[in-house]
Scaffold this active site. Structure first.
Site, PDB file in Angstrom:
ATOM      1  CE1 TYR A  49      -3.219  -3.082   0.757  1.00  0.00           C
ATOM      2  CE2 TYR A  49      -4.501  -1.318  -0.170  1.00  0.00           C
ATOM      3  CZ  TYR A  49      -4.373  -2.594   0.063  1.00  0.00           C
ATOM      4  OH  TYR A  49      -5.352  -3.523  -0.231  1.00  0.00           O
ATOM      5  CG  HIS A  76     -14.156  -1.071  -3.365  1.00  0.00           C
ATOM      6  ND1 HIS A  76     -13.944  -1.341  -4.871  1.00  0.00           N
ATOM      7  CD2 HIS A  76     -15.314  -1.722  -3.395  1.00  0.00           C
ATOM      8  CE1 HIS A  76     -14.866  -2.204  -5.327  1.00  0.00           C
ATOM      9  NE2 HIS A  76     -15.786  -2.594  -4.317  1.00  0.00           N
ATOM     10  CB  THR A  85     -15.596  -1.222 -13.762  1.00  0.00           C
ATOM     11  OG1 THR A  85     -15.622  -2.074 -12.993  1.00  0.00           O
ATOM     12  CG2 THR A  85     -17.115  -0.713 -14.412  1.00  0.00           C
TER      13      THR A  85
HETATM   14  C1  BV8 Z   1     -18.512  -8.186  -0.143  1.00  0.00           C
HETATM   15  C2  BV8 Z   1      -9.873  -1.812  -2.347  1.00  0.00           C
HETATM   16  C3  BV8 Z   1     -19.987  -8.979   1.397  1.00  0.00           C
HETATM   17  C4  BV8 Z   1      -8.512  -2.462  -2.103  1.00  0.00           C
HETATM   18  C5  BV8 Z   1     -11.119  -3.214  -3.864  1.00  0.00           C
HETATM   19  C6  BV8 Z   1     -21.225 -11.901  -5.274  1.00  0.00           C
HETATM   20  C7  BV8 Z   1     -21.604 -11.010  -4.325  1.00  0.00           C
HETATM   21  C8  BV8 Z   1     -20.877 -10.414  -3.103  1.00  0.00           C
HETATM   22  C9  BV8 Z   1     -19.548 -10.596  -3.212  1.00  0.00           C
HETATM   23  C10 BV8 Z   1     -18.911 -11.402  -3.975  1.00  0.00           C
HETATM   24  C11 BV8 Z   1     -19.666 -12.129  -5.042  1.00  0.00           C
HETATM   25  N1  BV8 Z   1     -18.855 -12.843  -5.595  1.00  0.00           N
HETATM   26  C12 BV8 Z   1     -17.732 -12.646  -5.240  1.00  0.00           C
HETATM   27  C13 BV8 Z   1     -17.824 -12.024  -4.022  1.00  0.00           C
HETATM   28  C14 BV8 Z   1     -16.536 -11.626  -3.221  1.00  0.00           C
HETATM   29  C15 BV8 Z   1     -15.744 -10.398  -3.686  1.00  0.00           C
HETATM   30  C16 BV8 Z   1     -15.665 -10.226  -5.422  1.00  0.00           C
HETATM   31  O1  BV8 Z   1     -16.330  -9.613  -6.053  1.00  0.00           O
HETATM   32  N2  BV8 Z   1     -14.583 -10.961  -5.653  1.00  0.00           N
HETATM   33  C17 BV8 Z   1     -14.187 -10.891  -7.235  1.00  0.00           C
HETATM   34  C18 BV8 Z   1     -12.828 -11.300  -7.466  1.00  0.00           C
HETATM   35  C19 BV8 Z   1     -15.185 -11.990  -8.045  1.00  0.00           C
HETATM   36  N3  BV8 Z   1     -16.429  -9.153  -3.381  1.00  0.00           N
HETATM   37  C20 BV8 Z   1     -16.037  -8.752  -2.004  1.00  0.00           C
HETATM   38  O2  BV8 Z   1     -15.284  -9.366  -1.181  1.00  0.00           O
HETATM   39  C21 BV8 Z   1     -16.422  -7.275  -1.667  1.00  0.00           C
HETATM   40  N4  BV8 Z   1     -17.517  -7.495  -0.496  1.00  0.00           N
HETATM   41  O3  BV8 Z   1     -18.938  -8.524  -1.187  1.00  0.00           O
HETATM   42  O4  BV8 Z   1     -18.964  -8.325   1.063  1.00  0.00           O
HETATM   43  C22 BV8 Z   1     -19.291 -10.435   1.412  1.00  0.00           C
HETATM   44  C23 BV8 Z   1     -18.460 -10.469   2.594  1.00  0.00           C
HETATM   45  C24 BV8 Z   1     -17.872 -11.868   2.583  1.00  0.00           C
HETATM   46  C25 BV8 Z   1     -18.034 -12.921   1.679  1.00  0.00           C
HETATM   47  C26 BV8 Z   1     -18.932 -12.662   0.636  1.00  0.00           C
HETATM   48  C27 BV8 Z   1     -19.761 -11.545   0.406  1.00  0.00           C
HETATM   49  C28 BV8 Z   1     -15.360  -6.406  -1.336  1.00  0.00           C
HETATM   50  C29 BV8 Z   1     -14.952  -6.040  -2.813  1.00  0.00           C
HETATM   51  C30 BV8 Z   1     -13.733  -4.938  -2.683  1.00  0.00           C
HETATM   52  C31 BV8 Z   1     -12.383  -5.423  -2.930  1.00  0.00           C
HETATM   53  N5  BV8 Z   1     -11.472  -4.170  -2.988  1.00  0.00           N
HETATM   54  N6  BV8 Z   1     -10.484  -2.308  -3.971  1.00  0.00           N
HETATM   55  C32 BV8 Z   1      -7.567  -2.166  -3.023  1.00  0.00           C
HETATM   56  O5  BV8 Z   1      -7.784  -1.191  -3.831  1.00  0.00           O
HETATM   57  O6  BV8 Z   1      -6.363  -2.348  -2.470  1.00  0.00           O
HETATM   58  S1  BV8 Z   1     -11.621  -3.922  -5.206  1.00  0.00           S
HETATM   59  C33 BV8 Z   1     -10.423  -3.594  -6.512  1.00  0.00           C
HETATM   60  O7  BV8 Z   1     -10.435  -4.441  -7.694  1.00  0.00           O
HETATM   61  C34 BV8 Z   1     -10.584  -2.110  -7.224  1.00  0.00           C
HETATM   62  O8  BV8 Z   1     -10.880  -1.234  -6.092  1.00  0.00           O
HETATM   63  C35 BV8 Z   1     -11.558  -2.314  -8.224  1.00  0.00           C
HETATM   64  O9  BV8 Z   1     -12.984  -2.194  -7.687  1.00  0.00           O
HETATM   65  C36 BV8 Z   1     -11.389  -3.677  -8.592  1.00  0.00           C
HETATM   66  C37 BV8 Z   1     -10.900  -4.024  -9.768  1.00  0.00           C
HETATM   67  O10 BV8 Z   1     -11.940  -3.839 -10.704  1.00  0.00           O
HETATM   68  P1  BV8 Z   1     -12.009  -2.579 -11.600  1.00  0.00           P
HETATM   69  O11 BV8 Z   1     -11.797  -1.274 -11.113  1.00  0.00           O
HETATM   70  O12 BV8 Z   1     -13.004  -2.878 -12.592  1.00  0.00           O
HETATM   71  O13 BV8 Z   1     -10.299  -2.585 -12.398  1.00  0.00           O
HETATM   72  P2  BV8 Z   1      -9.935  -3.535 -13.589  1.00  0.00           P
HETATM   73  O14 BV8 Z   1      -8.810  -3.848 -13.517  1.00  0.00           O
HETATM   74  O15 BV8 Z   1     -10.744  -5.102 -13.134  1.00  0.00           O
HETATM   75  O16 BV8 Z   1     -10.745  -3.507 -15.006  1.00  0.00           O
HETATM   76  C38 BV8 Z   1     -10.190  -2.049 -15.417  1.00  0.00           C
HETATM   77  C39 BV8 Z   1     -11.232  -2.019 -16.715  1.00  0.00           C
HETATM   78  O17 BV8 Z   1     -10.906  -0.706 -17.165  1.00  0.00           O
HETATM   79  C40 BV8 Z   1     -11.005  -2.998 -17.610  1.00  0.00           C
HETATM   80  O18 BV8 Z   1     -12.270  -3.199 -18.361  1.00  0.00           O
HETATM   81  C41 BV8 Z   1     -10.226  -2.278 -18.951  1.00  0.00           C
HETATM   82  O19 BV8 Z   1     -10.716  -2.770 -20.080  1.00  0.00           O
HETATM   83  C42 BV8 Z   1     -10.633  -0.685 -18.645  1.00  0.00           C
HETATM   84  N7  BV8 Z   1      -9.843   0.181 -19.118  1.00  0.00           N
HETATM   85  C43 BV8 Z   1      -8.533   0.066 -19.423  1.00  0.00           C
HETATM   86  N8  BV8 Z   1      -8.248   1.344 -19.537  1.00  0.00           N
HETATM   87  C44 BV8 Z   1      -9.102   2.162 -19.782  1.00  0.00           C
HETATM   88  C45 BV8 Z   1     -10.346   1.520 -19.282  1.00  0.00           C
HETATM   89  N9  BV8 Z   1     -11.447   2.077 -19.548  1.00  0.00           N
HETATM   90  C46 BV8 Z   1     -11.874   3.352 -19.872  1.00  0.00           C
HETATM   91  N10 BV8 Z   1     -10.630   4.170 -20.127  1.00  0.00           N
HETATM   92  C47 BV8 Z   1      -9.457   3.509 -20.116  1.00  0.00           C
HETATM   93  N11 BV8 Z   1      -8.290   4.493 -20.256  1.00  0.00           N
END
Ligand code: BV8
Length: 244
Positions: free
Chosen positions: A67, A119, A187
């Site tokens: 971090y 987040h 996203t």
């Molecule tokens: C929770 C902070 C309840 C930390 C982050 C279903 C329902 C509920 C939960 C879940 C579920 N399924 C799975 C889960 C669990 C989990 C989850 O989602 N897992 C994933 C891996 C499947 N979710 C959780 O745990 C959440 N909590 O639900 O609580 C609970 C509790 C216990 C058990 C079950 C449920 C909490 C999630 C928060 C995680 N923390 N960030 C830190 O930053 O260190 S998330 C982190 O990853 C980021 O903040 C961000 O949100 C995420 C990455 O996603 P994106 O932002 O979309 O980034 P990514 O790189 O993926 O994509 C970038 C995009 O931009 C791409 O599409 C690319 O093409 C595009 N791009 C690139 N360049 C450009 C562009 N677009 C436009 N312009 C450009 N120039």
């Protein structure tokens, strides 16, 4: 990228616009997205593994240093044209809710006054064990210890497996179901429950617009997909809104 006239008309007529941004909205500022490999030392680690309470308890020093590296990188970059365009879009909208999954504070640095940090915020610290005020912790240590309970200080972000802050969740859900236009920007719609906001908006009749150079799991459900970079498309969208 030609922006459909219906998108401009929809935004102009909207009573309430809700925007969700992800790491892609900060990409043009030079902040690596979660899907891209981390740079240098961090290339060997998977962010999905490190951004968890388990990883922190297993190796608090390593996670704290990850971090610290990200904080330093983010403090060296600037908001991009997409961040600034969203400030202008909010100014010309009747009601505007900006929800971000990003923890980098770049929306605020661009001038967005009201940001729902879904987040958390990488520059905030909090006590791992309780609700102590860790304001005066010695941040030179790695990680610092809470001056009140002696527990670890941790970054004020939401880790995988942790609940979204209830106020942010409520504000985001209320805006998603109430808005006329929902914009999903930069996203991969991979992380839940943030990824469900667009579905809630669509199910309540909103026009969903995705801005992303790549196809995502949300693309087929969006009424419009603007394939391109947010730093290019958003300024063009604001220009069209201001001049048509
Ligand atoms: C929770 C902070 C309840 C930390 C982050 C279903 C329902 C509920 C939960 C879940 C579920 N399924 C799975 C889960 C669990 C989990 C989850 O989602 N897992 C994933 C891996 C499947 N979710 C959780 O745990 C959440 N909590 O639900 O609580 C609970 C509790 C216990 C058990 C079950 C449920 C909490 C999630 C928060 C995680 N923390 N960030 C830190 O930053 O260190 S998330 C982190 O990853 C980021 O903040 C961000 O949100 C995420 C990455 O996603 P994106 O932002 O979309 O980034 P990514 O790189 O993926 O994509 C970038 C995009 O931009 C791409 O599409 C690319 O093409 C595009 N791009 C690139 N360049 C450009 C562009 N677009 C436009 N312009 C450009 N120039």
């Amino acid at each position: 990228m030609e922006i459909p006239a219906e998108v401009v008309a929809g935004l102009r007529a909207a009573r309430h616009i809700c925007v969700l941004t992800g790491a892609g909205a900060s990409a043009e500022s030079g902040v690596p997205t979660f899907r891209e490999a981390q740079a240098g030392l961090w290339e060997q680690y998977d962010p999905l593994e490190l951004a968890t309470p388990e990883a922190f308890l297993r190796d608090p020093k390593l996670v704290w240093q990850w971090y610290a590296w990200r904080r330093e990188l983010i403090s060296r970059v600037e908001p991009n044209a997409g961040h600034h365009a969203l400030v202008e879009l909010a100014r010309i909208s009747r009601q505007f809710t900006l929800v971000t999954q990003n923890v980098d504070e770049l929306h605020q640095r661009a001038g967005s006054e009201y940001v729902v940090e879904f987040h958390g915020n990488i520059f905030n610290n909090r006590c791992f064990d309780g609700n102590c005020d860790v304001g005066d912790a010695d941040t030179e240590a790695s990680p610092p210890k809470c001056p009140h309970c002696g527990g670890y200080v941790r970054p004020g972000v939401v880790w995988f497996g942790e609940q979204i802050p209830s106020d942010a969740l409520e504000l985001a859900n209320n805006a998603a179901v109430a808005c006329d236009v929902f914009m999903s920007i930069g996203t991969s719609s991979h992380v839940w429950p943030a990824a469900g906001l667009a579905d809630a908006a669509r199910q309540n009749g909103a026009m969903v617009v995705e801005i992303n150079p790549d196809v995502t799991s949300q693309s087929s459900h969006s009424r419009y997909r603007l394939a391109g970079k947010s730093g290019v498309i958003l300024p063009e969208l604001v220009r069209l809104l201001a001049h048509q």
